[in-house]
Design a protein around this motif. Structure first.
Motif, short mmCIF file in Angstrom:
data_model
loop_
_atom_site.label_atom_id
_atom_site.label_comp_id
_atom_site.label_asym_id
_atom_site.label_seq_id
_atom_site.Cartn_x
_atom_site.Cartn_y
_atom_site.Cartn_z
N LYS A 123 0.93 -1.16 0.06
CA LYS A 123 -0.09 0.03 0.02
C LYS A 123 0.97 1.16 -0.20
CE LYS A 123 -4.28 -1.51 0.03
NZ LYS A 123 -4.10 -2.71 0.14
N THR A 124 1.86 1.43 0.91
CA THR A 124 2.68 2.60 1.13
C THR A 124 3.36 2.69 -0.21
OG1 THR A 124 2.90 2.19 3.32
CG2 THR A 124 4.47 3.50 2.35
N LYS A 127 1.72 3.98 -3.03
CA LYS A 127 1.36 5.57 -2.57
C LYS A 127 2.72 6.31 -3.34
CE LYS A 127 1.44 7.85 1.17
NZ LYS A 127 1.28 7.94 2.72
N TRP A 128 3.87 5.93 -2.87
CA TRP A 128 5.11 6.70 -3.09
C TRP A 128 5.41 6.51 -4.52
CZ3 TRP A 128 8.57 4.06 1.14
CH2 TRP A 128 8.26 4.50 2.43
N ARG A 130 3.12 6.33 -6.91
CA ARG A 130 2.13 7.21 -7.66
C ARG A 130 2.64 8.81 -7.61
NH1 ARG A 130 -3.81 5.12 -5.95
NH2 ARG A 130 -3.64 3.38 -7.29
#
Ligand code: ATP
Ligand code: MN
Ligand code: MN
Length: 368
Positions: A123-124, A127-128, A130
């Protein structure tokens, strides 16, 4: 033609809990490629394709001979078209172009770096990625990011944590953990689980199960400050709750994903290095080590031991087997018989296998 006697492909179970898988892998060439494919699907959150490759890897790890022809995999379970294509290419070309493509893929490479940090998951990473971040250097340089306490520790001790834990380090940590636990709970049972219990010589962490026989339960143990970094997760287990049906669910034990400071006496094997390192005080004489501590009530100990010993794939298949072949639900706390509507008690792993109608599989045979 030489055939391995007593090996009948069609009799190989699709469940790894009905196979004995040691660390002796004759098909690493194939399973390494499968694991890259599986990881890439995991990064894409495609669980079905991910499991397809993990199951195939697990079957080939079990084979008592190296695969050299397509005929060798005839009749084996878990050999779908996607898997066969990879095998065929490795047999013919020596490597898989798909797996090679993946390992050179920008997104895969970034996710691989990001998830190598303690506390950073898919998940993290997503995010990074993106946000346009591609490397750990870029992540570290980005001062707008809000890192969790776990991730900060992950970056702080990064170099130590990506270097594998050796058996010797596991033994040293085991002594420390046992001694420390025993000063608070003299009767406590401390057991190494995870990869080291399965006979691996290295690991990414050391897993411990702690239980206190008798009625005494101590939920204070983890709060006594023996660790460099400790993220304590309180027990969320509710008595009589049904086992979880989710295959990869977290359990509800009180646990701690910790980083321990292991002091290592400095060996002066090279007199050059000591004379160059003028300021002795600057030489780091310890290593940060990832440790998982799980506290279990005594009556759930056997289930916790089975679950935390792994391998992950072995555990998945045990649960899948219980659900689909036995109408039972298994998790790290309990086994529930849905027909009889009762919980099946077990004081040892052997008893759990018996409840499930399975032959016992030793920990070192669970490297599925
Ligand atoms: P490694 O050498 O890389 O540590 P390992 O087999 O010990 O390999 P771990 O990730 O430490 O892998 O996990 C050990 C076992 O504990 C696995 O079987 C896994 O299913 C189980 N496990 C790990 N994390 C959790 C969790 N949060 N909740 C429940 N079970 C877990
Ligand atoms: Mn482990
Ligand atoms: Mn672990």
């Amino acid at each position: 033609e030489p055939e391995v006697p007593s090996f009948i492909a069609s009799k190989v179970s699709q469940y790894s809990c009905q196979r004995k898988t040691t660390l002796n892998n004759y098909n690493k060439k194939f399973t390494d490629a499968f694991e890259i494919m599986a990881e890439n699907y995991e990064f894409k959150e495609n669980e079905i394709f991910c499991l397809e490759f993990l199951r195939a890897a697990s079957v080939l790890k079990f084979l008592p001979f190296p695969v050299t022809r397509m005929k060798d995999i005839q009749g084996l379970p878990c050999m779908g078209d996607r898997v066969r294509d990879v095998i065929e290419e490795i047999i013919e070309e020596g490597e898989s172009s798909r797996a090679k493509e993946v390992s050179n893929d920008e997104r895969y490479k970034s996710f691989k770096q990001f998830t190598s940090v303690f506390g950073v998951g898919v998940k993290t990473s997503e995010k990074w990625y993106r946000m346009g971040l591609r490397t750990l250097e870029e992540v570290k340089a980005d001062k707008t990011l809000k890192l969790s306490k776990m991730q900060k520790a992950g970056f702080l001790y990064y170099e130590d944590l990506i270097s594998c834990v050796s058996k010797a380090e596991a033994d040293a940590v085991s002594l420390i953990v046992k001694n420390t636990v025993c000063t608070f709970l003299p009767d406590a049972l401390v057991t190494i689980t995870g990869g080291f219990r399965r006979g691996k010589s290295t690991g990414h962490d050391i897993d411990f199960l702690i239980t206190n026989p008798g009625p005494e339960e101590d939920d204070e143990l983890l709060h006594k400050g023996l660790l460099l970094y400790c993220d304590i997760i309180e027990s969320t287990f509710v008595k009589e709750q049904l086992p979880s049906r989710k295959v990869d669910a977290m359990d509800n034990f009180q646990k701690c994903f910790a980083i321990l400071k292991l002091y290592q006496p400095r060996v002066n094997s090279n007199s050059y290095s000591t004379s160059k390192n003028f300021d002795m005080a600057e030489v780091k004489d310890w290593k940060a080590i990832r440790v998982d501590l799980v506290i279990t009530p005594f009556e759930q100990y056997a289930y916790a031991l089975l679950g935390w010993t792994g391998s992950r794939q072995f555990g998945r298949d045990l649960r899948r087997y219980a659900t689909h072949e036995k109408k039972m639900i298994l998790d790290n706390h309990a086994l529930y018989d849905r027909r009889e509507r009762i919980f099946l008690k077990a004081g040892s792993e052997e008893e759990i296998f018996t409840h499930l109608g399975l032959d016992y599989v030793e920990p070192w045979e669970r490297n599925a």
